[in-house]
Design an enzyme around this catalytic site. Structure first.
Site, PDB file in Angstrom:
ATOM      1  N   ARG A 108      42.694  27.499  50.597  1.00  0.00           N
ATOM      2  CA  ARG A 108      42.456  26.720  49.352  1.00  0.00           C
ATOM      3  C   ARG A 108      42.043  25.278  49.623  1.00  0.00           C
ATOM      4  NH1 ARG A 108      47.319  29.091  47.471  1.00  0.00           N
ATOM      5  NH2 ARG A 108      46.865  31.054  46.425  1.00  0.00           N
ATOM      6  N   LYS A 130      27.726  18.541  48.066  1.00  0.00           N
ATOM      7  CA  LYS A 130      27.351  19.899  47.658  1.00  0.00           C
ATOM      8  C   LYS A 130      27.379  20.777  48.896  1.00  0.00           C
ATOM      9  CE  LYS A 130      24.111  18.916  43.893  1.00  0.00           C
ATOM     10  NZ  LYS A 130      22.675  18.972  43.544  1.00  0.00           N
ATOM     11  N   GLU A 172      12.325  14.910  52.915  1.00  0.00           N
ATOM     12  CA  GLU A 172      13.389  14.311  52.083  1.00  0.00           C
ATOM     13  C   GLU A 172      13.301  12.786  52.108  1.00  0.00           C
ATOM     14  OE1 GLU A 172      15.000  16.097  50.064  1.00  0.00           O
ATOM     15  OE2 GLU A 172      15.181  18.105  50.931  1.00  0.00           O
ATOM     16  N   LYS A 214      20.648   7.709  49.014  1.00  0.00           N
ATOM     17  CA  LYS A 214      21.290   8.922  48.495  1.00  0.00           C
ATOM     18  C   LYS A 214      22.717   8.627  48.022  1.00  0.00           C
ATOM     19  CE  LYS A 214      22.161  13.699  48.610  1.00  0.00           C
ATOM     20  NZ  LYS A 214      21.922  15.008  49.149  1.00  0.00           N
ATOM     21  N   GLU A 224      26.266  15.441  38.928  1.00  0.00           N
ATOM     22  CA  GLU A 224      24.894  15.698  38.478  1.00  0.00           C
ATOM     23  C   GLU A 224      24.772  15.873  36.968  1.00  0.00           C
ATOM     24  OE1 GLU A 224      22.553  17.876  41.389  1.00  0.00           O
ATOM     25  OE2 GLU A 224      21.379  18.724  39.755  1.00  0.00           O
ATOM     26  N   ARG A 228      21.612  11.900  39.388  1.00  0.00           N
ATOM     27  CA  ARG A 228      21.595  12.723  40.602  1.00  0.00           C
ATOM     28  C   ARG A 228      20.492  13.778  40.527  1.00  0.00           C
ATOM     29  NH1 ARG A 228      26.393  15.364  44.395  1.00  0.00           N
ATOM     30  NH2 ARG A 228      24.876  16.087  45.900  1.00  0.00           N
ATOM     31  N   ASN A 232      16.390  16.115  42.813  1.00  0.00           N
ATOM     32  CA  ASN A 232      15.747  17.438  42.802  1.00  0.00           C
ATOM     33  C   ASN A 232      14.223  17.343  42.773  1.00  0.00           C
ATOM     34  OD1 ASN A 232      18.223  18.783  42.783  1.00  0.00           O
ATOM     35  ND2 ASN A 232      18.397  18.587  40.558  1.00  0.00           N
ATOM     36  N   HIS A 235      12.038  19.920  44.325  1.00  0.00           N
ATOM     37  CA  HIS A 235      12.896  21.039  44.713  1.00  0.00           C
ATOM     38  C   HIS A 235      12.836  22.223  43.742  1.00  0.00           C
ATOM     39  CE1 HIS A 235      14.346  18.244  47.644  1.00  0.00           C
ATOM     40  NE2 HIS A 235      15.221  19.096  48.128  1.00  0.00           N
ATOM     41  N   HIS A 239      12.285  25.104  46.004  1.00  0.00           N
ATOM     42  CA  HIS A 239      13.278  26.172  46.227  1.00  0.00           C
ATOM     43  C   HIS A 239      12.701  27.541  45.906  1.00  0.00           C
ATOM     44  CE1 HIS A 239      17.255  23.670  46.159  1.00  0.00           C
ATOM     45  NE2 HIS A 239      16.685  23.704  47.339  1.00  0.00           N
ATOM     46  N   HIS A 249      12.648  24.292  54.827  1.00  0.00           N
ATOM     47  CA  HIS A 249      12.978  23.574  53.594  1.00  0.00           C
ATOM     48  C   HIS A 249      12.032  22.395  53.354  1.00  0.00           C
ATOM     49  CE1 HIS A 249      15.444  22.103  50.328  1.00  0.00           C
ATOM     50  NE2 HIS A 249      15.527  20.919  50.905  1.00  0.00           N
TER      51      HIS A 249
HETATM   52  N1  GLY Z   1      25.004  18.552  50.607  1.00  0.00           N
HETATM   53  C1  GLY Z   1      23.894  17.940  50.020  1.00  0.00           C
HETATM   54  C2  GLY Z   1      24.167  17.310  48.725  1.00  0.00           C
HETATM   55  O1  GLY Z   1      25.302  17.205  48.301  1.00  0.00           O
HETATM   56  O2  GLY Z   1      23.230  16.877  48.064  1.00  0.00           O
END
Ligand code: GLY
Length: 342
Positions: A108, A130, A172, A214, A224, A228, A232, A235, A239, A249
């Site tokens: 957990r 993320k 990026e 970032k 987000e 945030r 994208n 993307h 994606h 990528h």
């Molecule tokens: N791990 C990449 C992000 O949080 O954007």
């Protein structure tokens, strides 16, 4: 080594720049370090990890799956890892995404940190919390948002980074410049990939600048709901083509950036000359700027994008270089432009 702390909603993350991997154990107190890396990083840097247990995974996006998560969990159990375990993900974006995810679910939740080894992971994947895995062609379909304790920048890892991975990471970097920093864009125009590969000070400055961009965005909007989303840029279409074409990528993002510039021209008053500068910069960093593809298939994948909202998508468009905005575009409108923008 020097440190910058960035405060996210629930915790501060320390970024150690110009650091030396041999000092990493000093950051975890009496926790039990377990290293997660991939076979390529292990092959080149095995001697750095000799005092820690190491779990090695295969290299490549196709291994960012639940099966790899299950494998790591079984290995942690056989190492006897408990809640005192501290995972350190050493590698590119696949390793950092999967390490963060395993750390979120194992018992957990246990602590973790990153030592990113690629440009892409240094400027993007290791930052923001993320984590997660892909499900078939659907990228990052499953995951959580959970911040690491630290991000450790040992630039010596870049010495073994293949050229194609340098190229990948610059997509990026160029994205950050396009959405937030016109000055960074002009600096990138002044230098070349070769300059960054050969000048340690130049690349260190570039990485710190991108971490600042970032972290500046994500600390204000970790979950987000607003700004945030700007990250994208490139993307949504990126994606959709990435796993369909099995492409790197950064390549997919580069083509996605060009498509987003084309759409920005069509519906956002973005100037043709500015779009042309972006295409030129991407190409100068050896990134692809177009693709032969099956538009219907790409559109079908795009419809499952996490950014989809009802009958449309929250698309990131440019107003100027360094100035982006979020625009809701209906699927019908997007479809009507699709063959002209991609
Ligand atoms: N791990 C990449 C992000 O949080 O954007």
């Amino acid at each position: 080594m020097h440190k910058s702390d960035y405060t996210f909603s629930k915790k501060a993350v320390s970024c150690y720049f110009d650091a030396d991997f041999s000092n990493i154990s000093g950051l975890v107190g009496d926790a039990d370090i377990v290293i997660i890396t991939d076979v390529n990083v292990f092959f080149h840097h095995e001697e750095k990890f000799s005092t820690f247990p190491v779990i090695k995974i295969s290299s490549g996006e196709e291994f960012k799956t639940q099966a790899t998560v299950d494998y790591i969990i079984r290995e942690l159990i056989s190492l006897g890892a408990n809640r005192n375990a501290f995972l350190i993900g050493i590698g590119g974006g696949v390793v950092t995404d999967i390490t963060g995810y395993v750390a979120a679910v194992y018992m957990r939740g246990i602590k973790f940190g990153f030592a990113p080894t690629s440009i892409l992971a240094m400027v993007d994947a290791s930052i923001g919390g993320k984590n997660g895995i892909d499900v078939g062609v659907y990228k990052n379909m499953v995951g959580t948002i959970r911040q690491p304790e630290f991000i450790f920048y040992d630039y010596s890892f870049l010495q073994t980074l293949p050229v194609k991975e340098w190229v990948n990471g610059f997509a990026e970097v160029i994205k950050h410049a396009c959405i937030k920093d016109a000055l960074l864009f002009s600096i990138l125009e002044r230098y070349s990939l070769h300059d960054y590969q050969t000048d340690k000070t130049l690349v260190a400055e570039l990485i710190e600048k991108n971490v600042e961009i970032k972290c500046g965005i994500v600390t204000q909007d970790e979950f987000e709901t607003g700004d945030r989303k700007l990250l994208n840029f490139g993307h949504t279409i990126g994606h959709a083509i990435e796993n369909l074409h099995g492409m790197p990528h950064g390549h997919a993002v580069s083509i996605g950036i060009v498509a987003a510039c084309n759409l920005s021209e069509k519906i956002n008053g973005f100037h043709f000359e500015e779009a042309a500068k972006i295409v030129k910069l991407l190409a100068a960093y050896h990134l692809p700027v177009d693709i032969e593809t099956n538009h219907e298939k790409v559109f079908d994948v795009l419809k499952m994008d996490k950014k989809r909202k009802g009958e449309g998508v929250q698309f990131i468009l440019l107003k100027n270089i360094g100035d982006a905005e979020i625009k809701f575009i209906s699927l019908t409108e997007l479809e009507s432009h699709f063959k002209e923008i991609l």
